[in-house]
Design a protein around this motif. Structure first.
Motif, PDB file in Angstrom:
ATOM      1  N   PRO A 116       0.790  -1.228   0.000  1.00 62.67           N
ATOM      2  CA  PRO A 116       0.000   0.000   0.000  1.00 62.67           C
ATOM      3  C   PRO A 116       0.825   1.283   0.000  1.00 62.67           C
ATOM      4  O   PRO A 116       0.321   2.339  -0.366  1.00 62.67           O
ATOM      5  N   THR A 117       2.097   1.200   0.363  1.00 65.18           N
ATOM      6  CA  THR A 117       2.937   2.400   0.357  1.00 65.18           C
ATOM      7  C   THR A 117       3.314   2.818  -1.064  1.00 65.18           C
ATOM      8  O   THR A 117       3.796   3.936  -1.264  1.00 65.18           O
ATOM      9  N   THR A 118       3.101   1.957  -2.039  1.00 58.50           N
ATOM     10  CA  THR A 118       3.497   2.250  -3.417  1.00 58.50           C
ATOM     11  C   THR A 118       2.313   2.615  -4.312  1.00 58.50           C
ATOM     12  O   THR A 118       2.503   2.873  -5.502  1.00 58.50           O
ATOM     13  N   VAL A 119       1.120   2.645  -3.753  1.00 64.28           N
ATOM     14  CA  VAL A 119      -0.083   2.875  -4.561  1.00 64.28           C
ATOM     15  C   VAL A 119      -0.259   4.365  -4.853  1.00 64.28           C
ATOM     16  O   VAL A 119      -0.215   5.196  -3.937  1.00 64.28           O
ATOM     17  N   ARG A 120      -0.466   4.685  -6.120  1.00 68.38           N
ATOM     18  CA  ARG A 120      -0.766   6.068  -6.511  1.00 68.38           C
ATOM     19  C   ARG A 120      -2.209   6.381  -6.143  1.00 68.38           C
ATOM     20  O   ARG A 120      -3.075   5.504  -6.153  1.00 68.38           O
ATOM     21  N   PHE A 121      -2.465   7.644  -5.837  1.00 67.50           N
ATOM     22  CA  PHE A 121      -3.811   8.041  -5.430  1.00 67.50           C
ATOM     23  C   PHE A 121      -4.840   7.809  -6.534  1.00 67.50           C
ATOM     24  O   PHE A 121      -5.996   7.514  -6.251  1.00 67.50           O
TER      25      PHE A 121
END
Length: 64
Positions: free
Chosen positions: A22-27
């Motif tokens: 989840p730390t790599t997910v774009r908005f």
């Protein structure tokens, strides 16, 4: 679910995307995934940056 149900959304995202960090997910992706959840029933335009940050943080916490 509504945008304010950040923990419920985070749990659903954890289950729907277990392979995703989840730390790599774009908005933009996060927004699309939230509105695509089967139980999500809120105005799609209300998902601004602040609420997406809260959802992402809850997802990070849930993934731990």
């Amino acid at each position: 679910m509504k945008w304010t149900d950040t923990l419920d959304i985070a749990i659903e995202l954890c289950e729907a995307h277990p392979e995703v960090d989840p730390t790599t997910v774009r908005f933009t992706d996060l927004h699309n995934w939230v509105v695509g959840l089967p139980d999500f029933d809120d105005d799609h335009t209300r998902g601004g940056e602040k609420i997406l940050e809260a959802i992402q943080q809850a997802w990070i916490d849930e993934a731990r």
